[in-house]
Motif scaffolding. Structure first.
Motif, PDB file in Angstrom:
ATOM      1  N   LEU A 239      50.309  28.668  31.146  1.00  0.00           N
ATOM      2  CA  LEU A 239      49.785  28.199  32.437  1.00  0.00           C
ATOM      3  C   LEU A 239      49.535  26.690  32.408  1.00  0.00           C
ATOM      4  CD1 LEU A 239      47.295  31.090  33.340  1.00  0.00           C
ATOM      5  CD2 LEU A 239      49.634  30.747  34.166  1.00  0.00           C
ATOM      6  N   GLU A 240      49.077  26.188  31.284  1.00  0.00           N
ATOM      7  CA  GLU A 240      48.889  24.737  31.150  1.00  0.00           C
ATOM      8  C   GLU A 240      50.217  24.004  31.285  1.00  0.00           C
ATOM      9  OE1 GLU A 240      46.977  24.442  27.381  1.00  0.00           O
ATOM     10  OE2 GLU A 240      44.973  24.914  28.171  1.00  0.00           O
ATOM     11  N   TYR A 241      51.253  24.550  30.665  1.00  0.00           N
ATOM     12  CA  TYR A 241      52.596  23.958  30.759  1.00  0.00           C
ATOM     13  C   TYR A 241      53.067  23.923  32.211  1.00  0.00           C
ATOM     14  CZ  TYR A 241      57.622  23.356  30.129  1.00  0.00           C
ATOM     15  OH  TYR A 241      58.925  22.899  30.201  1.00  0.00           O
ATOM     16  N   LEU A 242      52.743  24.986  32.963  1.00  0.00           N
ATOM     17  CA  LEU A 242      53.136  25.079  34.368  1.00  0.00           C
ATOM     18  C   LEU A 242      52.199  24.299  35.302  1.00  0.00           C
ATOM     19  CD1 LEU A 242      53.979  28.890  34.433  1.00  0.00           C
ATOM     20  CD2 LEU A 242      55.638  27.016  34.653  1.00  0.00           C
ATOM     21  N   LYS A 243      51.146  23.716  34.716  1.00  0.00           N
ATOM     22  CA  LYS A 243      50.147  22.963  35.481  1.00  0.00           C
ATOM     23  C   LYS A 243      49.462  23.831  36.544  1.00  0.00           C
ATOM     24  CE  LYS A 243      52.167  18.375  34.717  1.00  0.00           C
ATOM     25  NZ  LYS A 243      53.024  18.789  33.587  1.00  0.00           N
ATOM     26  N   ILE A 244      49.146  25.042  36.138  1.00  0.00           N
ATOM     27  CA  ILE A 244      48.456  25.992  37.014  1.00  0.00           C
ATOM     28  C   ILE A 244      46.988  26.056  36.610  1.00  0.00           C
ATOM     29  CG2 ILE A 244      48.250  28.445  37.606  1.00  0.00           C
ATOM     30  CD1 ILE A 244      51.336  28.575  37.256  1.00  0.00           C
ATOM     31  N   ASP A 245      46.097  25.859  37.548  1.00  0.00           N
ATOM     32  CA  ASP A 245      44.664  25.903  37.274  1.00  0.00           C
ATOM     33  C   ASP A 245      44.219  27.335  37.010  1.00  0.00           C
ATOM     34  OD1 ASP A 245      44.368  23.154  37.661  1.00  0.00           O
ATOM     35  OD2 ASP A 245      43.997  23.388  39.813  1.00  0.00           O
ATOM     36  N   PHE A 246      43.377  27.500  35.997  1.00  0.00           N
ATOM     37  CA  PHE A 246      42.891  28.840  35.661  1.00  0.00           C
ATOM     38  C   PHE A 246      41.502  28.767  35.047  1.00  0.00           C
ATOM     39  CE2 PHE A 246      45.008  27.337  31.822  1.00  0.00           C
ATOM     40  CZ  PHE A 246      44.132  27.691  30.820  1.00  0.00           C
ATOM     41  N   ILE A 247      40.828  29.899  35.083  1.00  0.00           N
ATOM     42  CA  ILE A 247      39.558  30.090  34.388  1.00  0.00           C
ATOM     43  C   ILE A 247      39.694  31.342  33.543  1.00  0.00           C
ATOM     44  CG2 ILE A 247      37.079  30.543  34.608  1.00  0.00           C
ATOM     45  CD1 ILE A 247      37.175  29.280  37.374  1.00  0.00           C
ATOM     46  N   ARG A 248      39.259  31.262  32.306  1.00  0.00           N
ATOM     47  CA  ARG A 248      39.224  32.429  31.418  1.00  0.00           C
ATOM     48  C   ARG A 248      37.771  32.799  31.157  1.00  0.00           C
ATOM     49  NH1 ARG A 248      41.472  32.450  25.135  1.00  0.00           N
ATOM     50  NH2 ARG A 248      40.336  34.297  24.414  1.00  0.00           N
ATOM     51  N   SER A 249      37.432  34.075  31.343  1.00  0.00           N
ATOM     52  CA  SER A 249      36.044  34.459  31.128  1.00  0.00           C
ATOM     53  C   SER A 249      35.914  35.936  30.757  1.00  0.00           C
ATOM     54  CB  SER A 249      35.207  34.181  32.377  1.00  0.00           C
ATOM     55  OG  SER A 249      33.844  34.508  32.150  1.00  0.00           O
TER      56      SER A 249
ATOM     57  N   LEU B 262      34.551  34.700  37.708  1.00  0.00           N
ATOM     58  CA  LEU B 262      35.884  34.758  38.311  1.00  0.00           C
ATOM     59  C   LEU B 262      35.871  35.155  39.788  1.00  0.00           C
ATOM     60  CD1 LEU B 262      37.890  36.488  35.430  1.00  0.00           C
ATOM     61  CD2 LEU B 262      37.369  34.072  35.736  1.00  0.00           C
ATOM     62  N   LYS B 263      34.693  35.280  40.370  1.00  0.00           N
ATOM     63  CA  LYS B 263      34.594  35.782  41.748  1.00  0.00           C
ATOM     64  C   LYS B 263      35.341  34.923  42.761  1.00  0.00           C
ATOM     65  CE  LYS B 263      30.301  38.447  41.570  1.00  0.00           C
ATOM     66  NZ  LYS B 263      28.892  38.537  42.037  1.00  0.00           N
ATOM     67  N   GLU B 264      35.406  33.629  42.534  1.00  0.00           N
ATOM     68  CA  GLU B 264      36.039  32.732  43.503  1.00  0.00           C
ATOM     69  C   GLU B 264      37.536  32.576  43.269  1.00  0.00           C
ATOM     70  OE1 GLU B 264      34.242  31.740  46.066  1.00  0.00           O
ATOM     71  OE2 GLU B 264      32.619  32.871  45.121  1.00  0.00           O
ATOM     72  N   CYS B 265      38.091  33.214  42.255  1.00  0.00           N
ATOM     73  CA  CYS B 265      39.527  33.114  41.992  1.00  0.00           C
ATOM     74  C   CYS B 265      40.302  33.876  43.056  1.00  0.00           C
ATOM     75  CB  CYS B 265      39.849  33.671  40.615  1.00  0.00           C
ATOM     76  SG  CYS B 265      39.153  32.697  39.261  1.00  0.00           S
ATOM     77  N   ASP B 266      41.520  33.406  43.341  1.00  0.00           N
ATOM     78  CA  ASP B 266      42.308  34.057  44.389  1.00  0.00           C
ATOM     79  C   ASP B 266      43.351  35.019  43.834  1.00  0.00           C
ATOM     80  OD1 ASP B 266      44.168  32.262  43.400  1.00  0.00           O
ATOM     81  OD2 ASP B 266      44.218  31.031  45.206  1.00  0.00           O
ATOM     82  N   ARG B 267      43.479  35.080  42.503  1.00  0.00           N
ATOM     83  CA  ARG B 267      44.370  36.039  41.846  1.00  0.00           C
ATOM     84  C   ARG B 267      43.954  36.165  40.388  1.00  0.00           C
ATOM     85  NH1 ARG B 267      49.197  34.686  43.794  1.00  0.00           N
ATOM     86  NH2 ARG B 267      48.027  33.519  45.362  1.00  0.00           N
ATOM     87  N   PHE B 268      44.430  37.229  39.728  1.00  0.00           N
ATOM     88  CA  PHE B 268      43.946  37.534  38.385  1.00  0.00           C
ATOM     89  C   PHE B 268      45.089  37.961  37.469  1.00  0.00           C
ATOM     90  CE2 PHE B 268      40.740  38.416  41.533  1.00  0.00           C
ATOM     91  CZ  PHE B 268      39.662  37.678  41.062  1.00  0.00           C
ATOM     92  N   ILE B 269      44.961  37.579  36.196  1.00  0.00           N
ATOM     93  CA  ILE B 269      45.893  38.043  35.176  1.00  0.00           C
ATOM     94  C   ILE B 269      45.096  38.800  34.126  1.00  0.00           C
ATOM     95  CG2 ILE B 269      47.619  37.433  33.458  1.00  0.00           C
ATOM     96  CD1 ILE B 269      48.285  34.960  35.043  1.00  0.00           C
ATOM     97  N   PHE B 270      45.624  39.963  33.781  1.00  0.00           N
ATOM     98  CA  PHE B 270      44.970  40.877  32.850  1.00  0.00           C
ATOM     99  C   PHE B 270      45.888  41.030  31.638  1.00  0.00           C
ATOM    100  CE2 PHE B 270      43.216  45.478  32.639  1.00  0.00           C
ATOM    101  CZ  PHE B 270      42.421  45.114  31.576  1.00  0.00           C
TER     102      PHE B 270
END
Length: 207
Positions: free
Chosen positions: A19-29, A35-43
């Motif tokens: 995701l860093e390579y793709l310059k996509i913002d993310f939060i890991r927790s 993560l409540k304000e995230c608009d999509r999730f990866i599991f």
């Protein structure tokens, strides 16, 4: 913003690097509240289905994931994450999230001849995938018959096979990409599948 659901499984760092390579913002927790304000999730993650479900229940992510999917936010399950979105798994006799109807079975349960013939399990390494059942947003721009990287001993067996958007051949037909509405899954590891995998992750983050 992409929320990465951390349930103490492996390979999450590889996903973060992709995701860093793709310059996509993310939060890991490990905390659903983060993560409540995230608009999509990866599991993501490697490991055991029963262990994964135990960790989700302890953290409250089992309830959180169901709520977010119900609220129409996209979810992508990877490897173990692709399996526990179904109802139950032979691995540890786990009761899973039930986002899609179906179960997870060991290769040898599906085809006992694989064990008799001593066909290697886990299914590990590069394998091509074949598209079926119409278009899928996360496969946009991906060539049919592309190679991706698998590591698994258990196989997705959906109740309705129309949710299977791509499969691999490993003595049996192995569901590789799943979609039902806003729920997506990759049995393989897109974060370890070169440019093809990066494109799949990029597509998910745009769909």
């Amino acid at each position: 913003m992409v929320g990465i659901i951390d349930f103490n499984a492996g390979n999450i760092t590889s996903l973060e690097r992709a995701l860093e390579y793709l310059k996509i913002d993310f939060i890991r927790s490990k905390n659903p509240d983060d993560l409540k304000e995230c608009d999509r999730f990866i599991f993501p993650g490697d490991g055991d289905d029963a262990y994964a479900m135990d960790q989700l229940k302890k953290s409250g992510f089992d309830v959180f994931v169901r709520e977010q999917v119900k609220n129409r936010k996209p979810l992508l399950g990877i490897c173990v994450g692709s399996q526990i979105i179904f109802e139950k798994s032979e691995e540890g006799n786990a009761e899973c999230l039930g986002l899609i109807k179906g179960e997870i079975k060991h290769f040898y349960s599906i085809d006992p001849q694989m064990e008799q013939k001593k066909i290697k399990v886990p299914h590990m390494g590069w394998n091509n995938i074949t598209f079926e059942n119409g278009d899928c947003p996360i496969l946009e721009g991906i060539k049919n018959d592309s190679d991706v990287y698998f590591v698994h001993s258990f196989v997705i067996q959906p109740e309705d096979f129309s949710v299977v958007k791509a499969y691999a051949e490993y003595k049996i037909k192995v569901p590789a990409v799943i979609q039902k509405e806003n729920v997506f899954a990759c049995q393989f590891h897109p974060e370890k599948s070169g440019t093809t995998g990066l494109k799949i992750l990029e597509n998910f983050c745009k769909c």
